[in-house]
Motif scaffolding. Sequence first.
Motif, PDB file in Angstrom:
ATOM      1  N   CYS A  49      46.764 -50.633  -8.575  1.00  0.00           N
ATOM      2  CA  CYS A  49      45.550 -50.291  -7.829  1.00  0.00           C
ATOM      3  C   CYS A  49      44.396 -51.151  -8.352  1.00  0.00           C
ATOM      4  N   SER A  50      43.588 -51.694  -7.468  1.00  0.00           N
ATOM      5  CA  SER A  50      42.545 -52.629  -7.906  1.00  0.00           C
ATOM      6  C   SER A  50      41.387 -51.944  -8.637  1.00  0.00           C
ATOM      7  N   GLN A  53      44.052 -49.321 -11.758  1.00  0.00           N
ATOM      8  CA  GLN A  53      45.211 -50.033 -12.315  1.00  0.00           C
ATOM      9  C   GLN A  53      46.485 -49.196 -12.373  1.00  0.00           C
ATOM     10  N   GLN A  64      50.606 -53.687  -0.333  1.00  0.00           N
ATOM     11  CA  GLN A  64      49.598 -54.518  -0.994  1.00  0.00           C
ATOM     12  C   GLN A  64      49.704 -55.972  -0.532  1.00  0.00           C
ATOM     13  N   GLN A  68      46.758 -57.952   0.960  1.00  0.00           N
ATOM     14  CA  GLN A  68      46.246 -59.204   0.374  1.00  0.00           C
ATOM     15  C   GLN A  68      46.200 -60.308   1.425  1.00  0.00           C
ATOM     16  N   GLN A  73      41.293 -55.219  -0.653  1.00  0.00           N
ATOM     17  CA  GLN A  73      41.705 -54.731  -1.964  1.00  0.00           C
ATOM     18  C   GLN A  73      42.715 -53.608  -1.764  1.00  0.00           C
ATOM     19  N   SER A  74      43.625 -53.433  -2.748  1.00  0.00           N
ATOM     20  CA  SER A  74      44.588 -52.349  -2.602  1.00  0.00           C
ATOM     21  C   SER A  74      44.195 -51.193  -3.506  1.00  0.00           C
ATOM     22  N   ARG A  88      35.784 -50.242 -12.964  1.00  0.00           N
ATOM     23  CA  ARG A  88      37.193 -50.537 -12.777  1.00  0.00           C
ATOM     24  C   ARG A  88      37.908 -50.566 -14.126  1.00  0.00           C
ATOM     25  N   TYR A 129      39.982 -62.305 -16.460  1.00  0.00           N
ATOM     26  CA  TYR A 129      39.225 -61.491 -15.503  1.00  0.00           C
ATOM     27  C   TYR A 129      37.737 -61.865 -15.494  1.00  0.00           C
TER      28      TYR A 129
END
Length: 263
Positions: A49-50, A53, A64, A68, A73-74, A88, A129
């Motif tokens: 999960c974006s 997680q 997903q 994408q 976003q998923s 997040r 990231y």
Amino acid sequence: MDWRQLSTSFLPKVYYSIFSKQCSICQSHSQTAVCKYCKVGFEHNRHACSVCQRPLSQQQIAQQQIAQHASQQSLCGKCQVAPPPYYRCLAPLRYEGTTRILIQNIKFHQQAHFIQPLMEIVRDHLVTYYSQNAPWPNQIVFVPSHPQRIKERGFCQTQIMVNTLHSLLKSTLTSDLPYIATRNPIHKSVHTQAQHTLSRKLRIQNQQGVYQVQGPIEEHVALFDDVMTTGSTLESCTKALQRKGAKRVDIWVIARTPDDKHG
Ligand SMILES: [Zn+2]
Ligand SMILES: [Zn+2]
């Protein structure tokens, strides 16, 4: 010298200097803390999960890939229904296989030399990231163990992990290094029953009022814990940080537990 300082900052350095020419898992000759063969054994959390997680199921991974393709976003079901209070989560690994064995050995068998290789994986994940999604948080805080458990184990593993991660970031980042206060601002006040023995409902109830924040908190904070399971502890700490002025809380964990491994 304060023995707590010794056990939290000095110990991993001693271990690492002894084992630095060896893989800390298989002890074969290696210039890195984990050799290339053992690295293969880590379960990377690639499909998640974006926001929280949470590792996705095979069906969700298929969805997903479609999402994408449509550059969306998923989100997992939980984040769609009730978004968490944090911004997040960043979780490079899944809490299973090699990762699970190493973390359990750190926690229950004082195998502190496994901290360095795990923190190197976290450091690499964070650098990737934030190089694409700046800015870095200004401050790092962590979920502490209860003082009673620290006394039993002789150390607070999250504190050693955070100190190791901070020195790795220090040698990697040329600017934007988040700081750690000498005293962690989050305190656990009430002794609670071991979380894994409780149901989800009881875990949530158990968290309320347990964590308190003392000391200055930056607007953008990273909150570290070793493993995220249901997320109730991290959500409770996030809310406590927000009450003290945090506007954005990023969660940093080594590993996220897949849904079917909760218990
Ligand atoms: Zn190895
Ligand atoms: Zn989610």
